[in-house]
Design a protein around this motif. Structure first.
Motif, PDB file in Angstrom:
ATOM      1  N   UNK A  76     -35.151 -80.808 -91.907  1.00 20.65           N
ATOM      2  CA  UNK A  76     -34.207 -79.798 -91.855  1.00 20.65           C
ATOM      3  C   UNK A  76     -32.850 -80.111 -91.610  1.00 20.65           C
ATOM      4  N   UNK A  77     -32.062 -79.466 -92.605  1.00 18.95           N
ATOM      5  CA  UNK A  77     -30.688 -79.964 -92.541  1.00 18.95           C
ATOM      6  C   UNK A  77     -29.816 -78.379 -92.498  1.00 18.95           C
ATOM      7  N   UNK A  78     -28.885 -78.263 -91.834  1.00 18.03           N
ATOM      8  CA  UNK A  78     -28.025 -77.130 -91.767  1.00 18.03           C
ATOM      9  C   UNK A  78     -26.528 -77.563 -91.466  1.00 18.03           C
ATOM     10  N   UNK A  79     -25.713 -76.585 -91.879  1.00 22.40           N
ATOM     11  CA  UNK A  79     -24.166 -76.747 -91.890  1.00 22.40           C
ATOM     12  C   UNK A  79     -23.885 -76.431 -90.447  1.00 22.40           C
ATOM     13  N   UNK A  80     -22.464 -76.770 -90.242  1.00 22.02           N
ATOM     14  CA  UNK A  80     -22.195 -76.260 -88.771  1.00 22.02           C
ATOM     15  C   UNK A  80     -21.745 -74.813 -88.618  1.00 22.02           C
ATOM     16  N   UNK A  81     -21.988 -73.997 -89.638  1.00 24.11           N
ATOM     17  CA  UNK A  81     -21.562 -72.627 -89.318  1.00 24.11           C
ATOM     18  C   UNK A  81     -22.847 -71.941 -89.899  1.00 24.11           C
ATOM     19  N   UNK A  82     -22.797 -70.869 -89.351  1.00 21.33           N
ATOM     20  CA  UNK A  82     -24.247 -69.509 -89.530  1.00 21.33           C
ATOM     21  C   UNK A  82     -23.935 -69.305 -91.085  1.00 21.33           C
ATOM     22  N   UNK A  83     -22.997 -69.265 -91.825  1.00 18.10           N
ATOM     23  CA  UNK A  83     -22.817 -68.982 -93.000  1.00 18.10           C
ATOM     24  C   UNK A  83     -23.592 -69.804 -94.272  1.00 18.10           C
ATOM     25  N   UNK A  84     -23.732 -71.067 -93.740  1.00 16.86           N
ATOM     26  CA  UNK A  84     -24.086 -72.170 -94.612  1.00 16.86           C
ATOM     27  C   UNK A  84     -25.791 -72.385 -94.493  1.00 16.86           C
ATOM     28  N   UNK A  85     -26.325 -72.053 -95.740  1.00 19.05           N
ATOM     29  CA  UNK A  85     -27.898 -72.323 -95.507  1.00 19.05           C
ATOM     30  C   UNK A  85     -28.408 -73.443 -95.235  1.00 19.05           C
ATOM     31  N   UNK A  86     -29.633 -73.341 -94.859  1.00 20.57           N
ATOM     32  CA  UNK A  86     -30.469 -74.369 -94.379  1.00 20.57           C
ATOM     33  C   UNK A  86     -31.037 -75.094 -95.640  1.00 20.57           C
ATOM     34  N   UNK A  87     -31.110 -76.357 -95.666  1.00 22.78           N
ATOM     35  CA  UNK A  87     -32.021 -77.032 -96.642  1.00 22.78           C
ATOM     36  C   UNK A  87     -33.001 -77.728 -96.051  1.00 22.78           C
ATOM     37  N   UNK A  88     -34.011 -78.173 -96.902  1.00 21.45           N
ATOM     38  CA  UNK A  88     -35.095 -78.757 -96.250  1.00 21.45           C
ATOM     39  C   UNK A  88     -36.099 -79.677 -97.357  1.00 21.45           C
ATOM     40  N   UNK A  89     -36.542 -80.636 -97.034  1.00 24.12           N
ATOM     41  CA  UNK A  89     -37.418 -81.529 -97.779  1.00 24.12           C
ATOM     42  C   UNK A  89     -38.820 -81.622 -97.069  1.00 24.12           C
ATOM     43  N   UNK A  90     -39.824 -81.261 -97.807  1.00 21.68           N
ATOM     44  CA  UNK A  90     -41.315 -81.371 -97.301  1.00 21.68           C
ATOM     45  C   UNK A  90     -42.084 -82.144 -97.848  1.00 21.68           C
ATOM     46  N   UNK A  91     -43.006 -82.562 -97.202  1.00 23.63           N
ATOM     47  CA  UNK A  91     -44.178 -83.360 -97.784  1.00 23.63           C
ATOM     48  C   UNK A  91     -45.403 -83.117 -97.020  1.00 23.63           C
ATOM     49  N   UNK A  92     -46.507 -83.169 -97.564  1.00 23.50           N
ATOM     50  CA  UNK A  92     -47.835 -82.920 -96.890  1.00 23.50           C
ATOM     51  C   UNK A  92     -49.044 -83.629 -97.623  1.00 23.50           C
ATOM     52  N   UNK A  93     -49.733 -84.340 -96.794  1.00 23.53           N
ATOM     53  CA  UNK A  93     -50.530 -85.176 -97.361  1.00 23.53           C
ATOM     54  C   UNK A  93     -51.618 -84.422 -98.363  1.00 23.53           C
ATOM     55  N   UNK A  94     -51.936 -83.255 -98.047  1.00 23.55           N
ATOM     56  CA  UNK A  94     -53.013 -82.427 -98.723  1.00 23.55           C
ATOM     57  C   UNK A  94     -52.026 -81.617 -99.834  1.00 23.55           C
ATOM     58  N   UNK A  95     -51.025 -80.841 -99.329  1.00 28.33           N
ATOM     59  CA  UNK A  95     -50.376 -79.979-100.331  1.00 28.33           C
ATOM     60  C   UNK A  95     -49.323 -80.409-101.478  1.00 28.33           C
ATOM     61  N   UNK A  96     -48.535 -81.561-101.052  1.00 30.03           N
ATOM     62  CA  UNK A  96     -47.666 -81.985-101.887  1.00 30.03           C
ATOM     63  C   UNK A  96     -48.204 -83.460-102.564  1.00 30.03           C
ATOM     64  N   UNK A  97     -49.202 -84.148-102.035  1.00 28.66           N
ATOM     65  CA  UNK A  97     -49.530 -85.508-102.373  1.00 28.66           C
ATOM     66  C   UNK A  97     -48.391 -86.230-102.256  1.00 28.66           C
ATOM     67  N   UNK A  98     -47.991 -87.178-103.327  1.00 29.88           N
ATOM     68  CA  UNK A  98     -46.844 -88.039-103.230  1.00 29.88           C
ATOM     69  C   UNK A  98     -45.682 -87.667-103.482  1.00 29.88           C
ATOM     70  N   UNK A  99     -45.315 -86.448-103.745  1.00 27.41           N
ATOM     71  CA  UNK A  99     -44.007 -85.608-104.109  1.00 27.41           C
ATOM     72  C   UNK A  99     -43.555 -85.057-102.829  1.00 27.41           C
ATOM     73  N   UNK A 100     -42.117 -84.893-102.998  1.00 25.40           N
ATOM     74  CA  UNK A 100     -41.440 -84.265-102.142  1.00 25.40           C
ATOM     75  C   UNK A 100     -41.045 -82.885-102.615  1.00 25.40           C
TER      76      UNK A 100
END
Length: 152
Positions: free
Chosen positions: A64-88
């Motif tokens: 998870x990443x997020x800016x220094x102010x509450x106005x900035x959205x959070x961003x994320x990268x997710x991987x899971x051995x079952x759900x995403x396989x080899x993809x991000x």
């Protein structure tokens, strides 16, 4: 949003239960789960977790990443051995008035338009927390696929 401040109630190691179903008409399958939430590289947070699909152990990681102010959205990268396989999978989202971080992403469907995937993080006031994941089929209401309930 300051993601480090947001995950503070979740920091540390937790154990709990993972509930999983593939389709909305399926019964949930329960398994033991663990999670470790920590600050990574000073400005990021990671959620590393384990669960079982009933046949073999599985694991996932949410960065998870997020800016220094509450106005900035959070961003994320997710991987899971079952759900995403080899993809991000990439996500963006915000915290609602209820305090839940709602992340939205998408993935390619075999035919037709992309499907959506949502990850919701419910902080637990230092007791653990809850992470839910929802599939979004085009033209349908989202349905919950995963519920990871964590306790310390």
């Amino acid at each position: 949003m300051d993601i480090v401040r947001y995950v503070t109630p979740l920091l540390g190691k937790s154990q709990g239960e993972n509930r999983f179903r593939l389709m909305p008409t399926d019964d949930y399958k329960d398994s033991a789960a663990t999670a470790t939430v920590k600050v990574t590289a000073a400005h990021f947070a990671s959620v590393a977790y384990t669960w079982s699909d009933g046949e073999s152990p599985q694991e996932g990681l949410l960065l998870l990443a997020g800016g220094s102010s509450d106005a900035e959205p959070a961003t994320a990268v997710w991987l899971d051995s079952w759900h995403t396989g080899r993809a991000l999978m990439q996500f963006s989202g915000t915290v609602g008035a209820d305090g839940v971080l709602r992340l939205n992403g998408s993935y390619a469907a075999p035919s037709g338009p992309d499907w959506g995937w949502q990850i919701h993080i419910h902080p637990g006031e230092g007791r653990g927390g809850r992470i839910t994941m929802h599939n979004v089929v085009p033209g349908e209401d989202p349905y919950q696929v995963v519920e990871l309930v964590l306790e310390r």
